[in-house]
Motif scaffolding. Structure first.
Motif, PDB file in Angstrom:
ATOM      1  N   ASP A  12       0.840  -1.194   0.000  1.00 37.60           N
ATOM      2  CA  ASP A  12       0.000   0.000   0.000  1.00 37.60           C
ATOM      3  C   ASP A  12       0.881   1.252   0.000  1.00 37.60           C
ATOM      4  O   ASP A  12       1.635   1.479   0.942  1.00 37.60           O
ATOM      5  CB  ASP A  12      -0.890  -0.028   1.245  1.00 37.60           C
ATOM      6  N   PRO A  13       0.775   2.081  -1.044  1.00 36.22           N
ATOM      7  CA  PRO A  13       1.613   3.288  -1.109  1.00 36.22           C
ATOM      8  C   PRO A  13       1.472   4.210   0.098  1.00 36.22           C
ATOM      9  O   PRO A  13       2.460   4.794   0.546  1.00 36.22           O
ATOM     10  CB  PRO A  13       1.138   3.982  -2.387  1.00 36.22           C
ATOM     11  N   ALA A  14       0.282   4.320   0.659  1.00 41.40           N
ATOM     12  CA  ALA A  14       0.085   5.203   1.814  1.00 41.40           C
ATOM     13  C   ALA A  14       0.834   4.674   3.040  1.00 41.40           C
ATOM     14  O   ALA A  14       1.444   5.445   3.784  1.00 41.40           O
ATOM     15  CB  ALA A  14      -1.400   5.354   2.120  1.00 41.40           C
ATOM     16  N   ILE A  15       0.804   3.367   3.233  1.00 45.70           N
ATOM     17  CA  ILE A  15       1.512   2.770   4.374  1.00 45.70           C
ATOM     18  C   ILE A  15       3.017   2.921   4.189  1.00 45.70           C
ATOM     19  O   ILE A  15       3.738   3.266   5.127  1.00 45.70           O
ATOM     20  CB  ILE A  15       1.109   1.295   4.557  1.00 45.70           C
ATOM     21  N   THR A  16       3.496   2.685   2.966  1.00 42.12           N
ATOM     22  CA  THR A  16       4.920   2.852   2.683  1.00 42.12           C
ATOM     23  C   THR A  16       5.359   4.287   2.956  1.00 42.12           C
ATOM     24  O   THR A  16       6.382   4.522   3.612  1.00 42.12           O
ATOM     25  CB  THR A  16       5.232   2.476   1.221  1.00 42.12           C
ATOM     26  N   ALA A  17       4.589   5.243   2.472  1.00 34.36           N
ATOM     27  CA  ALA A  17       4.925   6.661   2.670  1.00 34.36           C
ATOM     28  C   ALA A  17       4.938   7.016   4.157  1.00 34.36           C
ATOM     29  O   ALA A  17       5.842   7.722   4.624  1.00 34.36           O
ATOM     30  CB  ALA A  17       3.943   7.546   1.918  1.00 34.36           C
ATOM     31  N   ALA A  18       3.972   6.512   4.912  1.00 33.10           N
ATOM     32  CA  ALA A  18       3.915   6.798   6.346  1.00 33.10           C
ATOM     33  C   ALA A  18       5.122   6.185   7.066  1.00 33.10           C
ATOM     34  O   ALA A  18       5.722   6.818   7.941  1.00 33.10           O
ATOM     35  CB  ALA A  18       2.612   6.271   6.940  1.00 33.10           C
ATOM     36  N   PHE A  19       5.488   4.956   6.694  1.00 34.40           N
ATOM     37  CA  PHE A  19       6.637   4.295   7.309  1.00 34.40           C
ATOM     38  C   PHE A  19       7.915   5.080   7.018  1.00 34.40           C
ATOM     39  O   PHE A  19       8.719   5.345   7.922  1.00 34.40           O
ATOM     40  CB  PHE A  19       6.753   2.854   6.802  1.00 34.40           C
ATOM     41  N   LEU A  20       8.108   5.467   5.762  1.00 34.67           N
ATOM     42  CA  LEU A  20       9.331   6.200   5.401  1.00 34.67           C
ATOM     43  C   LEU A  20       9.365   7.586   6.041  1.00 34.67           C
ATOM     44  O   LEU A  20      10.442   8.073   6.399  1.00 34.67           O
ATOM     45  CB  LEU A  20       9.462   6.277   3.883  1.00 34.67           C
ATOM     46  N   ALA A  21       8.208   8.204   6.213  1.00 36.35           N
ATOM     47  CA  ALA A  21       8.160   9.494   6.921  1.00 36.35           C
ATOM     48  C   ALA A  21       8.574   9.307   8.376  1.00 36.35           C
ATOM     49  O   ALA A  21       9.290  10.141   8.938  1.00 36.35           O
ATOM     50  CB  ALA A  21       6.756  10.090   6.828  1.00 36.35           C
ATOM     51  N   GLN A  22       8.147   8.202   8.971  1.00 31.68           N
ATOM     52  CA  GLN A  22       8.542   7.922  10.348  1.00 31.68           C
ATOM     53  C   GLN A  22      10.039   7.650  10.441  1.00 31.68           C
ATOM     54  O   GLN A  22      10.696   8.091  11.390  1.00 31.68           O
ATOM     55  CB  GLN A  22       7.739   6.743  10.905  1.00 31.68           C
ATOM     56  N   VAL A  23      10.593   6.953   9.453  1.00 29.57           N
ATOM     57  CA  VAL A  23      12.039   6.727   9.411  1.00 29.57           C
ATOM     58  C   VAL A  23      12.764   8.072   9.420  1.00 29.57           C
ATOM     59  O   VAL A  23      13.717   8.273  10.175  1.00 29.57           O
ATOM     60  CB  VAL A  23      12.454   5.894   8.176  1.00 29.57           C
ATOM     61  N   GLN A  24      12.302   9.004   8.598  1.00 28.60           N
ATOM     62  CA  GLN A  24      12.936  10.323   8.535  1.00 28.60           C
ATOM     63  C   GLN A  24      12.789  11.092   9.838  1.00 28.60           C
ATOM     64  O   GLN A  24      13.675  11.853  10.219  1.00 28.60           O
ATOM     65  CB  GLN A  24      12.362  11.141   7.374  1.00 28.60           C
ATOM     66  N   GLN A  25      11.686  10.870  10.517  1.00 28.17           N
ATOM     67  CA  GLN A  25      11.467  11.556  11.786  1.00 28.17           C
ATOM     68  C   GLN A  25      12.416  11.054  12.873  1.00 28.17           C
ATOM     69  O   GLN A  25      12.972  11.849  13.623  1.00 28.17           O
ATOM     70  CB  GLN A  25      10.021  11.362  12.237  1.00 28.17           C
ATOM     71  N   VAL A  26      12.612   9.738  12.947  1.00 24.01           N
ATOM     72  CA  VAL A  26      13.446   9.191  14.023  1.00 24.01           C
ATOM     73  C   VAL A  26      14.935   9.104  13.664  1.00 24.01           C
ATOM     74  O   VAL A  26      15.772   9.042  14.555  1.00 24.01           O
ATOM     75  CB  VAL A  26      12.929   7.818  14.524  1.00 24.01           C
ATOM     76  N   ARG A  27      15.249   9.087  12.365  1.00 25.96           N
ATOM     77  CA  ARG A  27      16.649   9.052  11.914  1.00 25.96           C
ATOM     78  C   ARG A  27      16.814  10.007  10.736  1.00 25.96           C
ATOM     79  O   ARG A  27      17.060   9.607   9.606  1.00 25.96           O
ATOM     80  CB  ARG A  27      17.070   7.635  11.493  1.00 25.96           C
ATOM     81  N   PRO A  28      16.682  11.324  10.992  1.00 23.15           N
ATOM     82  CA  PRO A  28      16.720  12.299   9.899  1.00 23.15           C
ATOM     83  C   PRO A  28      18.002  12.214   9.072  1.00 23.15           C
ATOM     84  O   PRO A  28      19.096  12.172   9.616  1.00 23.15           O
ATOM     85  CB  PRO A  28      16.622  13.654  10.598  1.00 23.15           C
ATOM     86  N   GLY A  29      17.824  12.131   7.752  1.00 24.86           N
ATOM     87  CA  GLY A  29      18.952  12.131   6.835  1.00 24.86           C
ATOM     88  C   GLY A  29      19.743  10.844   6.753  1.00 24.86           C
ATOM     89  O   GLY A  29      20.680  10.751   5.970  1.00 24.86           O
ATOM     90  N   LYS A  30      19.398   9.835   7.538  1.00 24.42           N
ATOM     91  CA  LYS A  30      20.185   8.598   7.553  1.00 24.42           C
ATOM     92  C   LYS A  30      19.784   7.635   6.436  1.00 24.42           C
ATOM     93  O   LYS A  30      20.599   6.854   5.966  1.00 24.42           O
ATOM     94  CB  LYS A  30      20.052   7.900   8.900  1.00 24.42           C
ATOM     95  N   TYR A  31      18.526   7.686   6.019  1.00 25.25           N
ATOM     96  CA  TYR A  31      18.025   6.775   4.998  1.00 25.25           C
ATOM     97  C   TYR A  31      17.316   7.536   3.895  1.00 25.25           C
ATOM     98  O   TYR A  31      16.610   8.501   4.160  1.00 25.25           O
ATOM     99  CB  TYR A  31      17.041   5.759   5.616  1.00 25.25           C
ATOM    100  N   GLU A  32      17.519   7.070   2.666  1.00 26.05           N
ATOM    101  CA  GLU A  32      16.769   7.549   1.507  1.00 26.05           C
ATOM    102  C   GLU A  32      16.211   6.312   0.828  1.00 26.05           C
ATOM    103  O   GLU A  32      16.835   5.248   0.860  1.00 26.05           O
ATOM    104  CB  GLU A  32      17.664   8.315   0.539  1.00 26.05           C
ATOM    105  N   ALA A  33      15.030   6.452   0.207  1.00 26.02           N
ATOM    106  CA  ALA A  33      14.397   5.253  -0.348  1.00 26.02           C
ATOM    107  C   ALA A  33      13.751   5.503  -1.696  1.00 26.02           C
ATOM    108  O   ALA A  33      13.215   6.587  -1.960  1.00 26.02           O
ATOM    109  CB  ALA A  33      13.346   4.734   0.624  1.00 26.02           C
ATOM    110  N   TYR A  34      13.825   4.469  -2.519  1.00 28.23           N
ATOM    111  CA  TYR A  34      13.017   4.342  -3.721  1.00 28.23           C
ATOM    112  C   TYR A  34      11.907   3.370  -3.342  1.00 28.23           C
ATOM    113  O   TYR A  34      12.179   2.358  -2.686  1.00 28.23           O
ATOM    114  CB  TYR A  34      13.836   3.760  -4.878  1.00 28.23           C
ATOM    115  N   SER A  35      10.682   3.659  -3.726  1.00 30.11           N
ATOM    116  CA  SER A  35       9.559   2.808  -3.332  1.00 30.11           C
ATOM    117  C   SER A  35       8.892   2.171  -4.531  1.00 30.11           C
ATOM    118  O   SER A  35       8.590   2.843  -5.516  1.00 30.11           O
ATOM    119  CB  SER A  35       8.513   3.625  -2.565  1.00 30.11           C
ATOM    120  N   ALA A  36       8.639   0.872  -4.406  1.00 26.81           N
ATOM    121  CA  ALA A  36       7.921   0.115  -5.429  1.00 26.81           C
ATOM    122  C   ALA A  36       6.697  -0.527  -4.782  1.00 26.81           C
ATOM    123  O   ALA A  36       6.696  -0.810  -3.580  1.00 26.81           O
ATOM    124  CB  ALA A  36       8.830  -0.969  -6.010  1.00 26.81           C
TER     125      ALA A  36
END
Length: 119
Positions: A12-36
């Motif tokens: 689900d694109p919405a769930i993926t986007a929410a998860f990656l936003a949370q990643v950025q919140q807790v580890r800013p700048g540490k991870y970048e992602a391409y999503s499929a």
């Protein structure tokens, strides 16, 4: 800080986007992602960005076939790529409210003692 490039495969694109936003919140700048969100997208993004991608992260709802496709040596070459699959056991209210993030961070950053900032 070293940035880790991820390729995610989620249902689900919405769930993926929410998860990656949370990643950025807790580890800013540490991870970048391409999503499929399909195997076709995963293969296309892998071909386009394979020299950058260090980890393929699969959502908990992915099938064994999708896991095998993510590990395909024809895409990644002999060295392969690290593939992590969120455990289906985390498809629970607790998993969705921080358990998945904690699992991801522990697998990427090592054991977490105390608060992880995610749950």
């Amino acid at each position: 800080m070293t940035v880790t490039k991820l390729l995610t495969l989620g249902k689900d694109p919405a769930i993926t986007a929410a998860f990656l936003a949370q990643v950025q919140q807790v580890r800013p700048g540490k991870y970048e992602a391409y999503s499929a969100h399909s195997l076709e997208e995963l293969r296309m993004l892998a071909e386009l960005h394979k020299s950058e991608i260090q980890v393929v992260l699969l959502g908990a709802a992915q099938t064994d076939e999708q896991v095998q496709a993510a590990k395909d040596s024809k895409t990644w070459g002999q060295g392969g790529v690290q593939v992590l699959r969120l455990p289906p056991s985390l498809l629970t209210p607790e998993g969705k409210s921080g358990g998945m993030m904690r699992w991801f961070l522990e697998h990427m950053d090592g054991p977490i003692e105390g608060e992880c900032g995610c749950c």
